[in-house]
Design an enzyme around this catalytic site. Structure first.
Site, PDB file in Angstrom:
ATOM      1  N   PRO A  31       0.746  -1.342  -0.060  1.00  0.00           N
ATOM      2  CA  PRO A  31       0.026   0.158   0.037  1.00  0.00           C
ATOM      3  C   PRO A  31       0.788   1.134  -0.036  1.00  0.00           C
ATOM      4  CG  PRO A  31      -0.005  -0.987   2.095  1.00  0.00           C
ATOM      5  CD  PRO A  31       0.754  -1.921   1.399  1.00  0.00           C
ATOM      6  N   MET A  45       3.498   7.809 -18.115  1.00  0.00           N
ATOM      7  CA  MET A  45       4.178   8.651 -18.789  1.00  0.00           C
ATOM      8  C   MET A  45       3.368   8.918 -20.068  1.00  0.00           C
ATOM      9  SD  MET A  45       7.513   9.337 -18.245  1.00  0.00           S
ATOM     10  CE  MET A  45       8.076   9.868 -19.655  1.00  0.00           C
ATOM     11  N   SER A  77       1.804   3.522  40.364  1.00  0.00           N
ATOM     12  CA  SER A  77       2.074   2.467  39.217  1.00  0.00           C
ATOM     13  C   SER A  77       0.970   2.064  38.172  1.00  0.00           C
ATOM     14  CB  SER A  77       2.532   1.061  39.573  1.00  0.00           C
ATOM     15  OG  SER A  77       1.776   0.415  40.815  1.00  0.00           O
TER      16      SER A  77
END
EC number: 2.7.7.4
Length: 644
Positions: free
Chosen positions: A116, A171, A551
């Protein structure tokens, strides 16, 4: 439009056998197409399949029908539909997933990966490039070299692809103008040189019209280079390079069908092997010799890189999945600290210091990534100072694993480099998402020079001297929940019972050991890592250790749990609702956080991930601190009560 389709029903059985025999001896080229969005990657692959006669008549009919339905302009066939298989891809006209297609010509077999172009799917491009020998970098002639062109080129080179084709596509939409082509090639050449791409083959093409794909374009008589299929058929691949390197085989599986057979199965990554060869098993370093090389078709006199085999050894030595069997006189290195290039592929940023699973070869270990040394700008190749890595960022950082692993640098010029032993992925321990891909550059010198010192007084001896079982009582909860209060009461009770303990409090630790850390997510993670290491040392000394820290993240609490032997870590959740903790606000912190004067405050502007299955839970709305402390002591002394 007539279709040069291959129809196997036209062939008699003998012709099919001849056809298959011819294909069996052809070399295989794996390549990817990459570049920016809408550069025509899927269309190019569809055209390659069409021109190489790989489309069956029923496929062609379905393709023509789909092309009419989606309204292809100016053409009977939309070649991209051959590759864009997902419904979302066809609806949006983009590639999302990596699509692999096989085709063959008279000279060679091919596996092509259509990757992709959207930046958000860069991780899919890395996946497709990881096994490729060649990359076709597409550029829309109307747009020139774009950021994604540079990113994909850098990644292809970083991953070790040394054959690059620069396909300047569409092109026909710039009137086949040579000046446009030359300008794009010059622009790309300057960039390629800056990232170390020594050579590439530029080809002007039109995937939709077929110019310079399988046949030379009459509209570009100024171009005298190869057409794309000719180049793909003739590019030289060093198929013997892997065989010429020292023998390496990551162990995939220990094959033990009965007591009379014990073999080690895996794919040979490099080198050759014969019965009688001396081998070394890493990371243990134990040596033996090869007794047999076993396959479904019988024993082999020799095996080479790319073959899957089962090896039996002359000696009974410890060897398991994740180990590497290597040439005894030329083994890979073993280390637990590396410098690596990391491609971050997750929406959530890298959290330096957080433990991730690191998977390399057949081995999976726990690893932490330190703050990146720098990130790399794909436009300028400048080294940027950063504290973390976000989606699609590329950076250089130190990686620490929890034990030594066999490795070789991912890229290099000599014999000692390996994609198998130098490449890795990082996996989030909580979500199991793959968050990054990495390439090891080298081991840090301190990893080679620092060794474990054998100590005669064991942790068991320390504990026996104190007549107790080491424990780590990990108190967690919101600020103001009562962690420190309850932990202090628990330690007083343990002391009264004659137990040897020590309390590590969050605020106290930040006055000394962790005074250099703030309250960002990364600093919180490092705070807990350091405390966990200190607590582990204290339990090694036979102590009962109590810690009182917010924590906030489950991952770090689990990291500390894994530092200790089974059964020694007690997660104690001081469960206090936010509104109750905020009402107490004994330190005035919630008031400051609500006023925006305190950033990254847990519960207000920073998340708290409550324990899912704590060993002990204290509901402070129902249990007084003194009562809670008594129940915790009873629990760790042997009277178990999972929810208090």
């Amino acid at each position: 439009m007539s279709a040069p389709s291959y129809r196997p029903d036209d062939l008699i059985a003998q012709d099919i056998e001849t056809y298959l025999a011819l294909h069996q001896n052809k070399t295989l080229l794996r390549f990817i197409t990459c570049g920016s969005v809408d550069d025509g990657k899927s269309t190019l692959i569809g055209r390659l399949l069409y021109d190489s006669k790989q489309i069956f008549e029923d496929q062609l009919a379905a393709l023509e029908s789909d092309s009419k339905r989606v309204g292809t302009q100016g053409q009977n066939i939309d070649f991209a539909l051959l590759v864009d298989g997902l419904a979302a891809e066809r609806e949006q006209g983009i590639t999302i997933d990596v699509a692999y297609r096989f085709f063959a010509t008279e000279k060679r077999k091919f596996i092509v990966a259509d990757t992709p172009g959207h930046e958000q799917y860069t991780r899919n491009m890395v996946t497709g490039a990881s096994t490729a020998d060649l990359a076709v970098i597409l550029i829309d002639a109307r747009k020139g070299v774009l950021t994604q062109t540079r990113r994909h080129s850098y990644l292809a080179h970083l991953i070790g692809i040394r054959h690059i084709v620069l396909a300047v596509n569409k092109m026909d939409l710039v009137g086949y103008d040579r000046a446009v082509f030359d300008a794009i090639v010059a622009d790309y050449a300057a960039f390629a040189k800056s990232i170390g791409i020594e050579a590439f083959v530029p080809i002007p093409i039109s995937g939709l019209a077929g110019d310079n794909i399988a046949a030379r374009s009459a509209s570009m008589d100024w171009y005298d280079g190869p057409v794309l299929i000719d180049h793909l058929e003739t590019v030289e691949l060093d198929v013997t390079a892997d065989q010429a390197r020292p023998f390496r085989m990551p162990v995939q599986w220990v094959n033990r069908p009965n007591l009379d057979f014990r073999g080690f199965a895996g794919l040979i990554a490099s080198g050759t092997l014969k019965p009688g060869d001396a081998v070394r098993v890493l990371p243990s370093g134990r040596t033996s010799t090869v007794a047999r090389i076993v396959t479904m078709g019988g024993d082999l006199p020799e095996a080479v890189a790319g073959q899957s085999v089962t090896i039996t050894l002359a000696d009974e030595i410890d060897c398991s999945r994740g180990d590497v069997i290597a040439a005894a006189d030329d083994p890979p290195q073993v280390a637990d600290q590396f410098q690596a290039t990391i491609v971050w592929m997750d929406q959530e940023e890298l959290l330096p210091g957080r433990a991730y699973w690191l998977k390399t070869g057949t081995s999976t270990v726990s690893a932490t990534v330190q703050q990146p040394r720098h990130a790399i700008c794909v436009n300028t190749m400048a080294e940027l100072s950063v504290k973390t890595l976000g989606l699609n960022d590329i950076g250089v950082a130190e990686v620490y694993t929890d034990r030594g692993i066999p490795f070789e640098p991912y890229a290099g010029d000599g014999a000692h480099h390996s994609k198998d032993l130098g490449g890795f992925i990082l996996i989030d321990k909580i979500t199991n998402r793959t968050v990054a891909a990495g390439m090891i550059a080298f081991a840090l010198r301190r990893s080679q020079n620092v060794h474990w010192q054998a100590i005669e007084i064991s942790r068991e001896a320390h504990a026996a001297q104190k007549h107790q079982q080491p424990r780590l009582l990990w108190f967690t909860g919101l600020s103001g929940s009562g962690k420190s209060t309850v932990a202090n009461l628990v330690e007083k009770k343990l002391h009264a019972l004659g137990k040897h303990s020590f309390l590590l409090d969050g605020d106290n630790i930040r006055h000394g050991l962790n005074k250099d850390l703030g309250f960002t997510d990364a600093d919180r993670i490092e705070n807990i890592r350091r405390v966990g290491e200190v607590a582990k040392l204290m339990t090694d000394a036979g102590l009962i250790v109590l810690t009182a820290f917010i924590s906030p993240f489950r991952a770090e609490r689990e990291m500390v749990r894994r530092m200790l032997p089974e059964g020694e870590f007690f997660e104690i959740f001081i469960d206090t609702p936010l509104e109750v903790a905020e009402a107490r606000d004994v330190k005035g912190l919630y008031k400051k956080a609500r006023a925006g004067q305190l950033a990254n405050f847990t519960g207000i502007s920073s998340p708290y991930e409550a324990p899912l299955n704590p060993e002990i839970r204290i509901d402070t709305t129902r249990t007084a601190p003194e009562e809670a402390a008594e129940q915790i002591v009873e629990a760790i002394m042997g009277v178990w009560s999972p929810v208090l």
